[in-house]
Design a protein around this motif. Structure first.
Motif, short mmCIF file in Angstrom:
data_model
loop_
_atom_site.label_atom_id
_atom_site.label_comp_id
_atom_site.label_asym_id
_atom_site.label_seq_id
_atom_site.Cartn_x
_atom_site.Cartn_y
_atom_site.Cartn_z
N ASP A 228 0.40 -0.78 -0.21
CA ASP A 228 0.42 0.22 0.06
C ASP A 228 1.01 0.83 0.40
O ASP A 228 1.63 0.97 0.25
CB ASP A 228 -1.09 -0.59 1.20
N PRO A 229 0.27 2.42 0.04
CA PRO A 229 1.59 3.59 -0.29
C PRO A 229 2.04 3.77 1.02
O PRO A 229 3.45 4.81 0.76
CB PRO A 229 0.34 5.05 -0.90
N ASP A 230 1.76 3.48 1.64
CA ASP A 230 1.63 4.09 3.04
C ASP A 230 3.96 3.10 3.06
O ASP A 230 4.27 4.17 3.89
CB ASP A 230 1.56 3.70 4.08
N ASN A 231 3.68 1.91 2.77
CA ASN A 231 4.54 1.13 2.37
C ASN A 231 5.39 1.55 1.30
O ASN A 231 6.14 0.45 1.35
CB ASN A 231 4.56 -0.06 2.79
N GLY A 232 5.29 2.21 0.33
CA GLY A 232 5.52 2.04 -1.07
C GLY A 232 6.41 3.47 -0.41
O GLY A 232 5.72 5.13 -0.23
N ALA A 233 7.08 4.21 -1.78
CA ALA A 233 8.27 5.05 -2.17
C ALA A 233 8.92 4.72 -3.93
O ALA A 233 9.42 4.21 -4.08
CB ALA A 233 9.31 5.30 -0.93
N PRO A 234 8.76 6.33 -4.56
CA PRO A 234 9.74 5.73 -5.51
C PRO A 234 11.00 6.55 -5.26
O PRO A 234 11.73 7.26 -5.17
CB PRO A 234 9.02 7.20 -6.34
N LEU A 235 12.24 4.65 -6.04
CA LEU A 235 13.27 5.15 -5.69
C LEU A 235 13.75 4.69 -7.61
O LEU A 235 13.63 3.49 -8.18
CB LEU A 235 13.39 3.90 -5.14
N CYS A 236 14.57 5.31 -7.90
CA CYS A 236 15.31 5.19 -9.03
C CYS A 236 16.37 3.65 -9.43
O CYS A 236 16.61 3.48 -8.22
CB CYS A 236 16.62 6.08 -9.38
#
Length: 456
Positions: free
Chosen positions: A416-424
């Motif tokens: 879910d978005p609370d446990n996600g992040a954009p990483l290159c």
């Protein structure tokens, strides 16, 4: 003993700094000679020359960091000194009898500054007089040169009352010390729009009136495209344009992979430069538009406008927001471009615009643990969190990032978005080497190295 050899500073009864070689005193402050000033400059010049001539070949990371931060602090101190000069020129007008009726005119001629640079110096000088604490922070190396220029431009806004400006400077000075320049600029412009709501509306209307586009051919046959958009049209165009740029990049990468082999491609091996791909992307956009029937339905949505729930409600109700609450205001595109809340509310009914409402932590939605991979709306929600890779200093746009788990799936981390992040891709790989990424209660990112060192 020369003047340079005896640059020992003492504080006078008013707390100001004086030097024993001072020749006279005027108005309770030191009155120094030109020779003394030349000696001070020479003394500083020798130190800077030494710093510039250092051979850093054997510097370890800690020494390099000390060198970089030390030089940057001196640069900030030098800028504060330059602002002090502009302050005196602007207030005292010592060369008016020579026909230099403004500080800007004198600095342009004698210091060989551009008109814009001289104008900025005068703005900074006026900030120094209005709220001296900012310049003290600059001279102490605590705030940057670029941040000071943003604050000086805002302080020059005549519609912002002096007491509101003073309070805002204190708040924004803390931001300038703690967050990146991009984030500081967003916060500062948000604060200004809240402190001057009439001005924000006028700017938006002015931008709408000034939108234009032109294509010109130069004598050598090249063509130049120049376009101006308002704060709603600009993000929509950028979204479409970026999609085509990414597609051109993918074409080059695929071609280089076929030529060099999988895993052997570097950016320098691509057949086109970034500028060339961007130019070709504009042409591809035009070709696609020409091939599309005029009445064809375009894909939805084209752009994401993000606004926090409280700001959305206040804007929709035509209620003013306290400028002191600027840190809680989220009003931007998913790429990080600041947008006036009124514009977001106004376009939320358009078919090509999607309004995204976040909670106080910036989380868009909660999709539970239905999938191992972030896909569909779940991936979009993660990518809406930040305009770029969350690693400090990385400018890779989120369109080229992975939507990754902060707490891994293997250790029961939810998708879910609370446990996600954009990483290159490069920074995503560092997670496998023991780097830990966490989101704090106030929505900030915290990265810890394997040895326990805080990266940010």
């Amino acid at each position: 003993m020369s003047i340079v050899d005896d640059l020992t500073w003492v504080a006078d009864e008013s707390g100001r700094c004086a030097n024993p070689v001072t020749e006279a005193r005027f108005g309770g402050g030191p009155m120094v000679s030109a020779d003394w000033l030349h000696a001070v400059v020479e003394h500083c010049d020798q130190g800077l020359a030494l710093l510039e001539s250092i051979n850093p070949a054997r510097f370890d990371a800690a020494t390099t960091a000390a060198w970089a931060t030390g030089v940057e602090q001196l640069r900030r101190q030098a800028d504060a000194a330059a602002i002090a000069v502009a302050d005196h020129l602007d207030a005292a007008q010592p060369f008016r009898h020579q026909g230099f009726f403004t500080a800007k005119a004198w600095m342009k001629h004698h210091l060989q500054l551009s008109g814009s640079e001289a104008h900025v110096r005068v703005q900074e000088a006026k900030l120094r007089r209005a709220v001296r604490v900012w310049n003290n922070a600059l001279s102490g190396g605590q705030v940057g040169v670029a941040q000071t220029r943003v604050m000086a431009r805002i302080a020059a806004n005549p519609r912002i009352p002096a007491d509101v400006l003073t309070e805002g400077v204190w708040l924004l000075m803390c931001d300038a010390m703690e967050v990146s320049f991009d984030e500081f600029e967003r916060r500062a412009l948000t604060w200004e729009s809240l402190a001057d709501p009439i001005g924000a509306v006028e700017k938006a209307e002015r931008n709408r009136e000034r939108r234009a586009a032109a294509l010109h051919q130069s004598p050598d046959g090249a063509w130049t495209l120049h376009a101006t958009f308002d704060e709603v049209g600009g993000p929509e165009f950028l979204e479409i344009f970026s999609w085509y740029v990414d597609r051109e990049f993918a074409k080059d990468w695929a071609e280089a992979t076929g030529r060099l082999g999988e895993g052997k491609v570097v950016v320098g091996a691509l057949r086109r430069t970034e500028s060339q791909r961007r130019s070709d992307a504009v042409l591809e956009m035009a070709r696609a538009a020409a091939a599309c029937p005029p009445d064809a339905k375009r894909p939805l949505p084209m752009a994401n406008f993000i606004i926090d729930e409280r700001t959305a409600a206040a804007t929709a109700a035509n209620e003013l927001i306290d400028p002191a609450d600027y840190r809680d205001v989220v009003s931007r595109t998913d790429r990080g471009n600041r947008v006036d809340p009124n514009a977001i509310i106004g376009v939320s009914m358009w078919s090509l615009i999607r309004r995204v409402v976040t909670d106080s932590r910036g989380v868009v939605i909660d999709l539970g643990r239905a999938s191992r991979l972030f896909t569909g709306f779940a991936r979009e929600a993660v990518m809406l969190l930040e305009p770029t890779c969350i690693w400090p200093g990385c400018d890779q746009p989120h369109t080229r990032c992975h939507a990754d788990h902060l707490t891994s799936w293997s250790t029961r981390g939810p998708t879910d978005p609370d446990n996600g992040a954009p990483l290159c891709p490069r920074h995503n790989y560092l997670k496998e080497l023991g780097f830990v990424i966490a989101r704090t209660d106030d929505g900030r990112w915290n990265i810890t190295a394997p040895d326990g060192t805080d990266i940010c």
